[in-house]
Design a protein around this motif. Structure first.
Motif, PDB file in Angstrom:
ATOM      1  N   CYS A  71       0.832  -1.374   0.436  1.00 49.05           N
ATOM      2  CA  CYS A  71      -0.056   0.071   0.204  1.00 49.05           C
ATOM      3  C   CYS A  71       0.568   1.501  -0.013  1.00 49.05           C
ATOM      4  O   CYS A  71       1.516   1.501   0.989  1.00 49.05           O
ATOM      5  CB  CYS A  71      -1.088   0.054   1.377  1.00 49.05           C
ATOM      6  N   ARG A  72      -0.183   2.050  -0.774  1.00 49.46           N
ATOM      7  CA  ARG A  72       1.600   3.579  -1.052  1.00 49.46           C
ATOM      8  C   ARG A  72       1.698   4.297  -0.193  1.00 49.46           C
ATOM      9  O   ARG A  72       1.955   4.642   0.064  1.00 49.46           O
ATOM     10  CB  ARG A  72       1.180   4.509  -2.365  1.00 49.46           C
ATOM     11  N   GLU A  73       0.420   4.285   0.781  1.00 49.36           N
ATOM     12  CA  GLU A  73      -0.146   5.261   1.599  1.00 49.36           C
ATOM     13  C   GLU A  73       0.799   4.940   3.473  1.00 49.36           C
ATOM     14  O   GLU A  73       0.771   5.693   3.727  1.00 49.36           O
ATOM     15  CB  GLU A  73      -1.763   5.329   2.360  1.00 49.36           C
ATOM     16  N   CYS A  74       0.760   3.683   3.563  1.00 53.08           N
ATOM     17  CA  CYS A  74       0.898   3.244   4.423  1.00 53.08           C
ATOM     18  C   CYS A  74       2.478   2.440   4.606  1.00 53.08           C
ATOM     19  O   CYS A  74       2.789   2.215   5.806  1.00 53.08           O
ATOM     20  CB  CYS A  74       0.308   2.489   5.530  1.00 53.08           C
ATOM     21  N   ARG A  75       3.110   2.674   3.451  1.00 52.27           N
ATOM     22  CA  ARG A  75       4.474   1.503   3.290  1.00 52.27           C
ATOM     23  C   ARG A  75       5.916   2.039   3.685  1.00 52.27           C
ATOM     24  O   ARG A  75       5.959   3.740   4.115  1.00 52.27           O
ATOM     25  CB  ARG A  75       4.607   1.897   1.555  1.00 52.27           C
TER      26      ARG A  75
ATOM     27  N   GLY B 200       3.829  -3.121   3.986  1.00 50.86           N
ATOM     28  CA  GLY B 200       2.525  -2.327   4.671  1.00 50.86           C
ATOM     29  C   GLY B 200       2.846  -1.453   6.101  1.00 50.86           C
ATOM     30  O   GLY B 200       1.861  -3.681   6.461  1.00 50.86           O
ATOM     31  N   ALA B 201       2.168  -0.941   6.289  1.00 45.74           N
ATOM     32  CA  ALA B 201       2.028  -0.830   7.906  1.00 45.74           C
ATOM     33  C   ALA B 201       0.490  -1.321   8.649  1.00 45.74           C
ATOM     34  O   ALA B 201       0.160  -1.545   9.279  1.00 45.74           O
ATOM     35  CB  ALA B 201       2.348   0.221   8.643  1.00 45.74           C
ATOM     36  N   GLY B 202      -0.072  -1.534   7.584  1.00 43.28           N
ATOM     37  CA  GLY B 202      -1.673  -1.258   7.688  1.00 43.28           C
ATOM     38  C   GLY B 202      -1.964   0.402   7.797  1.00 43.28           C
ATOM     39  O   GLY B 202      -2.265   0.776   8.907  1.00 43.28           O
ATOM     40  N   CYS B 203      -3.490   0.195   7.744  1.00 37.52           N
ATOM     41  CA  CYS B 203      -3.775   1.498   7.277  1.00 37.52           C
ATOM     42  C   CYS B 203      -4.992   1.725   7.351  1.00 37.52           C
ATOM     43  O   CYS B 203      -5.920   0.738   6.364  1.00 37.52           O
ATOM     44  CB  CYS B 203      -3.337   2.577   6.071  1.00 37.52           C
TER      45      CYS B 203
ATOM     46  N   THR C 299      -4.517  -3.867   5.506  1.00 34.18           N
ATOM     47  CA  THR C 299      -3.545  -5.289   5.259  1.00 34.18           C
ATOM     48  C   THR C 299      -2.849  -5.150   4.992  1.00 34.18           C
ATOM     49  O   THR C 299      -1.585  -5.809   4.970  1.00 34.18           O
ATOM     50  CB  THR C 299      -4.678  -5.891   3.954  1.00 34.18           C
ATOM     51  N   GLY C 300      -2.349  -3.571   4.420  1.00 30.46           N
ATOM     52  CA  GLY C 300      -0.707  -3.542   3.976  1.00 30.46           C
ATOM     53  C   GLY C 300      -0.516  -3.036   2.653  1.00 30.46           C
ATOM     54  O   GLY C 300       0.615  -3.025   2.198  1.00 30.46           O
ATOM     55  N   TYR C 301      -1.342  -3.502   1.975  1.00 33.00           N
ATOM     56  CA  TYR C 301      -1.376  -4.280   0.176  1.00 33.00           C
ATOM     57  C   TYR C 301      -2.400  -3.960  -0.328  1.00 33.00           C
ATOM     58  O   TYR C 301      -3.690  -3.454   0.291  1.00 33.00           O
ATOM     59  CB  TYR C 301      -1.567  -6.224   0.190  1.00 33.00           C
ATOM     60  N   LYS C 302      -2.477  -2.865  -1.217  1.00 34.16           N
ATOM     61  CA  LYS C 302      -3.573  -2.281  -2.578  1.00 34.16           C
ATOM     62  C   LYS C 302      -3.353  -3.151  -3.488  1.00 34.16           C
ATOM     63  O   LYS C 302      -2.152  -2.074  -4.069  1.00 34.16           O
ATOM     64  CB  LYS C 302      -3.639  -1.317  -1.281  1.00 34.16           C
TER      65      LYS C 302
END
Length: 562
Positions: free
Chosen positions: A456-460, A488-491, A497-500
């Motif tokens: 996930c680019r937002e929580c990477r 991904g830390a998860g957001c 999940t840390g993934y998108k």
């Protein structure tokens, strides 16, 4: 038949019939709504389009952004209805509700809202941004609406109504499935699946439990589900939408649902399977607007992209895409077909079922129940004067032999196989008793692929890998050159999940003369793979490791899928 919006623009003199037909084709090609396309192409401004639609529907266009809406009005419709249909209430009383929307409303949807809201429904038009902003402002987080809906579902149906769906009385089953509470809940389940980019929705009844799960980016996530007593009514509602027999619960059934969710046309393949505690339903979501069929967007490494684009231009041969179920084989094949789909080329496909509708390609659905098997359709294809044929899957010797015969007689054949890697496809053909000399003279290339989840680019977040991690992927610190790894830390964006999203990791086995000689000697998979690597093939594991170093994915994902 022209799209209604295009017909309105023709009637108002913005475009002619020929231009409208071209725009309709372009909307399909670009997987865009006609409404969005005519605005993007500057055929008409959004305000002028709203005015035209309002005049056509004998209503008005409003400036929703400047209006003050009372709380009582927003409570006139459930949050799930607002999100499902992209509508926002601007006026309401005991008898009627006025809803602002930015697109034409299908009469079937209008009828459904009339039934579920139990009020007269009137529509006015407003700018898309204003409608979506108001929905987000007044109806909050979608998770809240799930909890509210489950609560109202329990209150909206009596135990007798819910249990009616368990009886053998078809009228009772239908009554339970057509209750407004069940209709709204099923709509919410479908809406949530589409906005979460799920590929499948699983509805599974157990003895004392009821599960609703979404498969997003290859992994299953559970949604809060209502009481198990509601399961038969919910499943019956889905069967009604799919035109399946709701009184038949002893044998598997398959159907399809075509509907508009959040303004996007969505096709669902529905499979019902009888179990010990009721029917298990799986819905495959085919959201064509979410899938790009451009080969450039598949995510192929540059060297593989160049090799494939050269190989598929050959006049005859066989090209195979291999991988596990759900690894994107069909999407890759269609991206290639779209690339070679020219006016001077006849393309035919045989699929079970047809997943993407593409103009200019003759697509035939396989249906063994009526005798329409792959082998029968392929024989008919050879009498249709094709240049290129696509077979959904080569499953047996008969299909393989027809594909080879087609390649030998001047056709290019695309297909898929279920094998672990590209080199394994050759062995699979030989195991089917295909003569090695025929295979070596027709096979041009095998693309092996898997889909791995991307960070996930937002929580990477970056980290320095420890020795154990490097050992797992057989790399040294010198090889990674000080580059960080990511996770991904998860957001909220990725639901924790840390993934998108997902990307392909691939390997391309290009059949050259040294490999043809090995195929003729029935060389095992290991020998073929090593020879291909010697000739420059990069394996899926190697491409996966490159994706880790480039910050796209994680070590766990690459080790899991390659």
């Amino acid at each position: 038949m022209l799209d209604p919006i295009l017909q309105i623009l023709v009637n108002n003199g913005y475009i002619d019939e020929e231009g409208a037909a071209d725009l309709q084709d372009l909307a399909k090609t670009e997987a865009k709504s006609v409404r969005q396309l005519v605005i993007d192409q500057e055929i008409v401004t959004e305000d002028d389009l709203l005015g035209c639609m309002a005049a056509n529907e004998d209503t008005e266009a409003i400036d929703l952004g400047s209006m003050t809406i009372e709380t009582e009005v927003t409570e006139a419709i459930p949050a799930s209805t607002a999100r499902m249909y992209n509508v926002f209430p601007v006026a309401a009383d005991d008898m009627s509700v006025t809803l602002a929307t930015f697109d034409l409303v299908d009469p079937r949807i209008s009828d459904e809202m009339l039934f579920t809201l139990s009020k007269e429904v009137r529509f006015v038009f407003a700018r898309e941004k204003d409608v979506m902003d108001r929905i987000a402002q007044y109806y909050g987080d979608s998770n809240d609406s799930v909890a509210d809906m489950i609560k109202s579902l329990g209150e909206g149906m009596s135990d007798e109504e819910a249990m009616g769906a368990n009886s053998d009385d078809i009228a009772s089953i239908e009554s339970a499935a057509n209750s407004s509470a069940i209709i709204r809940f099923v709509n919410l389940v479908l809406y949530q699946g589409v906005v979460d980019r799920a590929s499948d929705i699983h509805i599974e009844p157990f003895e004392n439990d009821f599960k609703i799960r979404y498969r997003v980016d290859g992994a299953l996530y559970e949604m809060k589900a209502p009481d198990v007593k509601m399961a038969p009514a919910i499943i019956s509602r889905i069967k009604i939408l799919s035109n399946l027999n709701i009184s038949e619960r002893r044998i598997p059934q398959d159907g399809r649902i075509a509907l508009t969710v959040a303004g996007k046309p969505v096709d669902l393949r529905v499979s019902c399977l009888p179990t010990a505690h009721g029917e298990s339903v799986v819905m495959r979501i085919l959201d064509q607007s979410a899938t790009s069929l451009d080969l450039e967007n598949v995510g192929l490494p540059e060297d593989v992209y160049e090799q494939i684009t050269m190989d598929v231009e050959k006049p005859n041969g066989i090209f195979i895409v291999t991988g596990t179920t759900g690894s994107g084989k069909t999407t890759t094949l269609y991206s290639i077909l779209r690339r070679i789909n020219q006016i001077d080329t006849k393309l035919l496909t045989a699929e079970e079922p047809v997943e993407y509708n593409v103009d200019g390609i003759v697509q035939v659905p396989i249906d063994p129940k009526v005798g329409n098997t792959f082998a029968k359709v392929l024989r008919a294809f050879l009498r249709q004067d094709p240049d290129v044929m696509m077979i959904g899957e080569i499953r047996d010797l008969e299909t393989a032999e027809i594909a080879i015969q087609a390649a030998l007689t001047g056709h290019f054949v695309f297909s898929t196989l279920h094998t672990n890697d590209a080199a394994g496809a050759v062995t699979r053909f030989v195991d089917m008793n295909v003569a090695p000399y025929l295979l070596s003279s027709t096979l041009e290339g095998v693309l092996g692929q898997r889909l791995v989840r991307t960070c996930c680019r937002e929580c990477r977040q970056a980290y320095e890998p420890d020795d154990e991690t490097l050992e797992r992927i057989e790399m040294t610190r010198d090889q990674i050159g000080g580059r960080p790894f990511y996770y991904g830390a998860g957001c909220k964006v990725c639901n924790g999940t840390g993934y998108k999203g997902r990307k392909a990791v691939v390997e391309y086995l290009r059949i050259s003369n040294p490999l043809r000689e090995l195929i003729n000697t029935r060389a095992p998979t290991l020998i073929l793979r090593e020879k291909a690597r010697e000739l420059g093939m990069r394996t899926m594991r190697e491409h996966g490791i490159q994706s880790i170093l480039d910050g796209y994915t994680t070590v766990d994902e690459v080790l899991r899928y390659t």
